[in-house]
Design an enzyme around this catalytic site. Structure first.
Site, mmCIF file in Angstrom:
data_model
loop_
_atom_site.group_PDB
_atom_site.id
_atom_site.type_symbol
_atom_site.label_atom_id
_atom_site.label_comp_id
_atom_site.label_asym_id
_atom_site.label_seq_id
_atom_site.Cartn_x
_atom_site.Cartn_y
_atom_site.Cartn_z
ATOM 1 C CE LYS A 174 -1.872 2.696 3.036
ATOM 2 N NZ LYS A 174 -1.767 3.993 2.322
ATOM 3 N N GLY A 227 7.319 4.811 8.705
ATOM 4 C CA GLY A 227 6.480 5.986 8.905
ATOM 5 C C GLY A 227 6.564 6.475 10.337
ATOM 6 C CB SER A 228 4.359 8.683 12.250
ATOM 7 O OG SER A 228 3.121 8.035 12.143
ATOM 8 N N GLY A 232 3.007 3.288 13.462
ATOM 9 C CA GLY A 232 3.755 2.037 13.649
ATOM 10 C C GLY A 232 3.187 1.215 14.794
ATOM 11 C CD GLU A 249 13.126 3.711 8.762
ATOM 12 O OE1 GLU A 249 12.990 4.597 9.641
ATOM 13 O OE2 GLU A 249 13.199 3.939 7.551
ATOM 14 C CB CYS A 283 13.582 8.009 8.650
ATOM 15 S SG CYS A 283 14.080 7.034 7.252
ATOM 16 C CD GLU A 383 10.965 11.674 12.117
ATOM 17 O OE1 GLU A 383 9.864 11.137 12.335
ATOM 18 O OE2 GLU A 383 11.889 11.120 11.494
HETATM 19 P P1 NAD Z 1 2.091 7.963 8.734
HETATM 20 O O1 NAD Z 1 3.007 7.092 9.480
HETATM 21 O O2 NAD Z 1 0.736 8.167 9.315
HETATM 22 O O3 NAD Z 1 1.848 7.388 7.237
HETATM 23 C C1 NAD Z 1 2.709 6.496 6.599
HETATM 24 C C2 NAD Z 1 1.891 5.409 5.910
HETATM 25 O O4 NAD Z 1 1.054 4.747 6.859
HETATM 26 C C3 NAD Z 1 0.962 5.888 4.793
HETATM 27 O O5 NAD Z 1 0.951 4.938 3.741
HETATM 28 C C4 NAD Z 1 -0.403 5.906 5.490
HETATM 29 O O6 NAD Z 1 -1.481 5.752 4.589
HETATM 30 C C5 NAD Z 1 -0.299 4.704 6.387
HETATM 31 N N1 NAD Z 1 -1.200 4.724 7.540
HETATM 32 C C6 NAD Z 1 -1.638 5.809 8.244
HETATM 33 N N2 NAD Z 1 -2.457 5.418 9.243
HETATM 34 C C7 NAD Z 1 -2.539 4.070 9.185
HETATM 35 C C8 NAD Z 1 -3.209 3.086 9.963
HETATM 36 N N3 NAD Z 1 -3.971 3.413 11.010
HETATM 37 N N4 NAD Z 1 -3.055 1.788 9.625
HETATM 38 C C9 NAD Z 1 -2.269 1.431 8.594
HETATM 39 N N5 NAD Z 1 -1.629 2.310 7.810
HETATM 40 C C10 NAD Z 1 -1.740 3.620 8.105
HETATM 41 O O7 NAD Z 1 2.844 9.308 8.478
HETATM 42 P P2 NAD Z 1 2.247 10.767 8.186
HETATM 43 O O8 NAD Z 1 1.034 11.038 9.034
HETATM 44 O O9 NAD Z 1 2.080 10.905 6.721
HETATM 45 O O10 NAD Z 1 3.462 11.681 8.682
HETATM 46 C C11 NAD Z 1 3.526 12.077 10.038
HETATM 47 C C12 NAD Z 1 4.953 12.107 10.538
HETATM 48 O O11 NAD Z 1 5.520 10.796 10.451
HETATM 49 C C13 NAD Z 1 5.935 12.958 9.750
HETATM 50 O O12 NAD Z 1 5.857 14.297 10.067
HETATM 51 C C14 NAD Z 1 7.239 12.338 10.131
HETATM 52 O O13 NAD Z 1 7.667 12.836 11.366
HETATM 53 C C15 NAD Z 1 6.917 10.868 10.260
HETATM 54 N N6 NAD Z 1 7.292 10.109 9.042
HETATM 55 C C16 NAD Z 1 8.422 9.369 9.096
HETATM 56 C C17 NAD Z 1 8.817 8.656 7.969
HETATM 57 C C18 NAD Z 1 10.062 7.828 7.987
HETATM 58 O O14 NAD Z 1 10.658 7.582 6.955
HETATM 59 N N7 NAD Z 1 10.462 7.327 9.130
HETATM 60 C C19 NAD Z 1 8.068 8.708 6.806
HETATM 61 C C20 NAD Z 1 6.897 9.452 6.785
HETATM 62 C C21 NAD Z 1 6.525 10.145 7.930
#
Ligand code: NAD
Length: 481
Positions: A174, A227-228, A232, A249, A283, A383
């Site tokens: 996804k 992601g966040s 996670g 991660e 990240c 972050e």
């Molecule tokens: P997020 O973690 O919410 O989103 C990343 C992915 O997770 C997207 O594909 C999203 O659709 C999916 N997702 C969101 N909620 C979900 C759920 N409940 N169940 C399953 N999948 C879900 O990140 P964000 O809200 O777009 O960004 C917020 C903060 O996260 C950023 O400001 C940054 O600090 C951090 N971030 C870190 C990385 C990294 O590489 N470590 C990448 C993106 C964001």
């Protein structure tokens, strides 16, 4: 390709049960394209397809050398189409075109590297005495579910997809709803390389809908997420209900410790890449510099010089590699970064340069350097995920390590010194999964990458990553006679 991208499920292109979304070009505010959005029913079809292909053994029973060749072919396809993909990536994500080209090349490297590794995932024989023959085998988990963020949409998807396929898993991927468009290129690459229909499924969808449905699906066998931290935790909690292992991660607040004997001229390059590459949305960004008090002012001056040397504007107009920076991925992310800077100033930090939204259409923020940051401020702990560098002084080595280790994260760290003992002491003492000595981002696809603490668990990259995609089977045989 048209401006509307469908999802790729079970070897066919299809609309999404959750409709479509406009994808915004953060470099202009215009619409970059439209993307089909999967609903829970689409997710279920993708998982069923991947499970069917896995049961049939199309990948798991293939000779690894042959599987590796297919994986490598996916990378070659990306390289052939590099500039087309890079243009789309710039439009959906905001990075300069030349950074997008590098992302495509970087994505291709994962397929090259893991394609090469496919035949090397060997088991071992365990001596049990004369009457027995015992061996271990590394078998793929089955269906690998992967949820991708928006900062490096192609590279991060390729990282997990390449390792999963090389080890014989099938994939359900996804992409982020913010940057879904380049995902179609990965699907095309898989198709062109001869990946069996249903073995790779790529779709986009809302996190709370398609993402949550995928993480909680009882048909997945392994989960990979970047992601966040809060997302996670939600994903790992859902996976735990099905007893599915995760690789997480989750970003960082990584620190460089700069000693008084460091090569400060060379360190300018680390500032340039460490915090302003991809507008700081990395990240493993070098978001904190902890510098010996004797050279604090010189490092601040050099950081300000680097920040001001960058030409910031639309990525499509920044085609040649050089001192440029593009848009952030969205206005929401930009506004979040700006408000974190404002909050830091309210708590006593000083802006040495930058800190503001730019007065042009799109999600642009000035490259920023903050001084007067103390370890207890939110800007030093949380972050930002933007082009914001916090500089903090230290007096002695122990204090520097304590500041570096003083966050919930532990993704990477760095130490800059000509003294080998100092470097070694810091490398051992810093709580992070990867330490850079005298060059931020040293290493590559070959070196293991992943976090301590709330930066997550499991490792991506390198041979270590392969072990996240296989499970051990032991076969103990009694020899009769
Ligand atoms: P997020 O973690 O919410 O989103 C990343 C992915 O997770 C997207 O594909 C999203 O659709 C999916 N997702 C969101 N909620 C979900 C759920 N409940 N169940 C399953 N999948 C879900 O990140 P964000 O809200 O777009 O960004 C917020 C903060 O996260 C950023 O400001 C940054 O600090 C951090 N971030 C870190 C990385 C990294 O590489 N470590 C990448 C993106 C964001």
């Amino acid at each position: 390709m048209s401006d509307y991208r469908q999802n790729y499920i079970d070897g066919t292109w299809c609309d999404g049960g959750a409709g479509r979304t406009d994808v915004t070009d953060p470099g202009s505010g215009a619409v970059a394209g439209e993307q089909a959005l999967a609903d829970a029913g689409d997710v279920d079809r993708a998982v069923q397809a991947a499970a069917r292909v896995d049961r049939a053994g199309a990948l798991r029973d293939m000779r690894p050398m042959d599987r590796g060749r297919i994986v490598q072919e996916i990378g070659r396809y990306l390289v052939v189409h590099r500039d087309e993909i890079a243009g789309l990536l710039t439009r959906e994500q905001g990075k300069p075109f030349w950074e997008a080209q590098r992302e495509v090349s970087g994505a291709a490297l994962y397929f090259e590297y893991y394609g090469n590794q496919a035949a090397t995932v060997e088991g071992r024989s365990i001596p049990l005495g004369g009457g027995y023959f015992d061996f271990t085998d590394n078998e793929p988990y089955g269906v690998s579910a992967q949820i991708i963020p928006w900062n490096f949409p192609l590279e991060i998807a390729s990282r997990s997809m390449a390792a999963a396929l090389a080890t014989g898993n099938t994939c359900v991927i996804k992409t982020s709803e913010m940057t879904p468009l380049t995902g179609a290129w990965l699907a095309r690459a898989a198709e062109a390389a001869g990946v069996p229909a249903g073995a790779v499924n790529i779709f986009s969808g809302w996190g709370h809908e398609a993402g949550a449905a995928l993480a909680a699906h009882s048909g997945i066998n392994q989960m990979v997420f970047t992601g966040s931290v809060p997302t996670g935790i939600a994903i790992a909690t859902a996976a735990a209900q099905n007893v599915v292992p995760c690789v997480l991660e989750l970003g960082g607040k990584s620190a460089a410790i700069v000693h008084d004997d460091a090569d400060l001229q060379a360190f300018e390059n680390d500032i340039r890449w460490g915090i302003y590459f991809n507008s700081g949305q990395v990240c493993s960004a070098m978001s904190r510099v902890i510098v010996h008090e004797s050279c604090h002012d010189e490092v601040v001056d050099r950081a300000v010089k680097v920040a001001r040397s960058l030409s910031v504007g639309p990525g499509m107009e920044r085609r040649e590699a050089g001192p440029t920076m593009g848009a952030m991925a969205s206005e929401a992310q930009r506004d979040r970064a700006v408000s974190m800077v404002e909050q830091a100033v309210g708590q006593g930090a000083r802006i040495a340069t930058g800190g503001r939204r730019m007065n042009i259409p799109g999600a642009f923020m000035e490259p920023t350097v903050l001084t007067g940051v103390t370890p207890d401020m939110a800007i030093a702990r949380d972050e930002v995920f933007g082009p914001v560098l916090s500089v903090m002084p230290f007096r002695d080595e122990r204090q520097a390590i304590d500041i570096a280790n003083g966050t919930q994260y532990g993704l990477v760290g760095g130490v800059f010194t000509r003294d080998l003992d100092r470097a070694t002491r810091a490398a051992r003492a810093m709580r992070a999964g990867q330490i850079f000595v005298n060059q931020w981002f040293a290493g590559g696809v070959e070196t293991p990458f992943g976090g301590y603490g709330k930066s997550g668990y499991g490792r991506e990259k390198g041979r270590e990553a392969l072990w996240n995609y296989v499970q051990t089977k032991n076969v103990a045989m009694k020899i009769r006679g």
